[in-house]
Design an enzyme around this catalytic site. Structure first.
Site, PDB file in Angstrom:
ATOM      1  N   LYS A  62       0.866  -1.191   0.000  1.00 55.33           N
ATOM      2  CA  LYS A  62       0.000   0.000   0.000  1.00 55.33           C
ATOM      3  C   LYS A  62       0.901   1.239   0.000  1.00 55.33           C
ATOM      4  O   LYS A  62       1.108   1.883   1.025  1.00 55.33           O
ATOM      5  CB  LYS A  62      -0.915  -0.067   1.220  1.00 55.33           C
ATOM      6  CG  LYS A  62      -2.264   0.566   1.004  1.00 55.33           C
ATOM      7  CD  LYS A  62      -3.227   0.156   2.106  1.00 55.33           C
ATOM      8  CE  LYS A  62      -4.352   1.151   2.296  1.00 55.33           C
ATOM      9  NZ  LYS A  62      -5.152   1.484   1.143  1.00 55.33           N
TER      10      LYS A  62
HETATM   11  N1  PMP Z   1      -7.724  -2.151  -2.990  1.00 50.72           N
HETATM   12  C1  PMP Z   1      -7.234  -0.916  -2.784  1.00 50.72           C
HETATM   13  C2  PMP Z   1      -6.503  -0.258  -3.893  1.00 50.72           C
HETATM   14  C3  PMP Z   1      -7.415  -0.274  -1.549  1.00 50.72           C
HETATM   15  O1  PMP Z   1      -6.926   0.951  -1.354  1.00 50.72           O
HETATM   16  C4  PMP Z   1      -8.141  -0.922  -0.539  1.00 50.72           C
HETATM   17  C5  PMP Z   1      -8.375  -0.240   0.781  1.00 50.72           C
HETATM   18  N2  PMP Z   1      -7.380  -0.475   1.712  1.00 50.72           N
HETATM   19  C6  PMP Z   1      -8.632  -2.218  -0.799  1.00 50.72           C
HETATM   20  C7  PMP Z   1      -8.406  -2.793  -2.027  1.00 50.72           C
HETATM   21  C8  PMP Z   1      -9.381  -2.985   0.235  1.00 50.72           C
HETATM   22  O2  PMP Z   1      -8.533  -3.440   1.266  1.00 50.72           O
HETATM   23  P1  PMP Z   1      -9.065  -3.591   2.748  1.00 50.72           P
HETATM   24  O3  PMP Z   1     -10.318  -4.352   2.670  1.00 50.72           O
HETATM   25  O4  PMP Z   1      -7.982  -4.317   3.449  1.00 50.72           O
HETATM   26  O5  PMP Z   1      -9.260  -2.208   3.259  1.00 50.72           O
END
Ligand code: PMP
Length: 313
Positions: free
Chosen positions: A156
């Protein structure tokens, strides 16, 4: 109301003093990794529940490793700092917690090495990001998803989110709620801040981890609910754009987005154009879970305030 507080350079500081300099490497080059953790307010119990805190820090550590960054706190310390920060801010509403590891050296020069890393954390009140009740209308973005050979999407990385922001803005300026990004090979990757799930013949299908997606925690949760509560099968495989048009149901998952039904893709109604029955069930269980109403999932939630106010103890 308590003073809004952040955690920066190893200490709790008032939000208004939580500042970084203009030469900070992360600000200049996007050299940081981050997380988003939700706190969900249960008005009846007057309790704020954080969701999957440990899992978020495991993913932050993974992102940091890929980016050759050092996260100098243990998981226990990170959980403790997060709980303490949430407590100090004292919100009685849904919140969003943003942990970040960033290149803190104030220096010019494109690189990842020979730079200091710092960890910060801030909290902000945060209601719905998308509309989980009405569902959302999506468009396939003309911006392709960044590939693992460019910037790894499973990390991320702050700078990577320019790719997502381009897609989101294109979608919104064209009158849609959210973007769906395709990989360079044309397969579906994910939304700008959400994973995507399609349902065909009672089976949940989502792109594999190798299709340039963030390995979503809400997706994992939705899959667990589908398998354990509804007895449904789940599958990870590449998805074509045209498959979305003929899916029975589609929903998106994300910490900010929760579980949000997709009612339309590229102006094609999905199913009958409303929230599908399986999506509705998963969404209900998910909301009950994150607000502390399902004891069987108590391992994933942590109450911020005094335990005595928690019903069922
Ligand atoms: N894809 C992206 C690009 C994101 O930014 C997020 C948000 N964190 C997600 C998927 C979903 O991940 P999560 O369910 O862990 O928040």
């Amino acid at each position: 109301m308590p003073t809004p507080t952040a955690f920066l350079r190893g200490e709790f500081v008032p939000m208004e003093d939580a500042k970084i300099g203009v030469m900070t490497h992360a600000f200049n080059y996007g050299t940081a990794v981050f997380e988003g953790i939700r706190g969900n307010w249960n008005a009846e119990q007057e309790q704020l529940y954080l969701f999957k805190v440990r899992a978020h820090f495991e993913r932050l550590r993974m992102s940091a490793k890929i980016m050759r960054m050092e996260l100098r706190y243990t998981d226990d310390e990170l959980v403790e700092i997060t709980n303490e920060l949430a407590r100090r801010n004292g919100y009685n509403e849904d919140i969003y917690i943003r942990p970040m590891v960033y290149k803190s050296t104030e220096a010019v020069g494109v690189r990842m090495h020979d730079l200091d890393d710092d960890f910060l954390l801030f909290v902000t009140p945060f209601g719905n990001y998308l509309d989980p009740d009405a569902g959302i209308r999506c468009m396939t973005s003309s911006w392709r998803r960044i590939d693992d050979t460019m910037i790894p999407a499973r990390a991320k990385v702050n700078g990577l989110y320019v790719n997502n922001a381009m897609a989101k803005t294109e979608a919104q300026l064209n009158g849609f709620d959210e973007a769906i990004m395709l990989n360079s090979d044309g397969h579906i990757s994910e939304g700008s801040g959400e994973n995507i799930v399609m349902i065909r013949n009672g089976k949940l299908i989502s792109p594999p981890e190798t299709d340039n997606i963030l390995e979503g925690l809400t997706l994992d949760t939705a899959f667990d609910v589908a398998r354990n509560e509804l007895g449904l099968e789940v599958e990870r495989r590449s998805i074509d754009r045209s498959e979305l048009y003929i899916a029975d149901e589609i929903f998106m998952t994300g910490t900010a987005a929760h579980v949000t039904p997709v009612t339309e893709v590229d102006r094609v109604p999905i199913g009958d154009g409303g929230t599908g029955p399986i999506s509705a069930k998963i969404q209900k269980t998910y909301f009950d879970m994150i607000t502390g109403k399902l004891p069987q999932y108590s391992d994933w939630i942590s109450p911020v305030y005094e335990a005595s106010t928690v019903a069922g103890d």
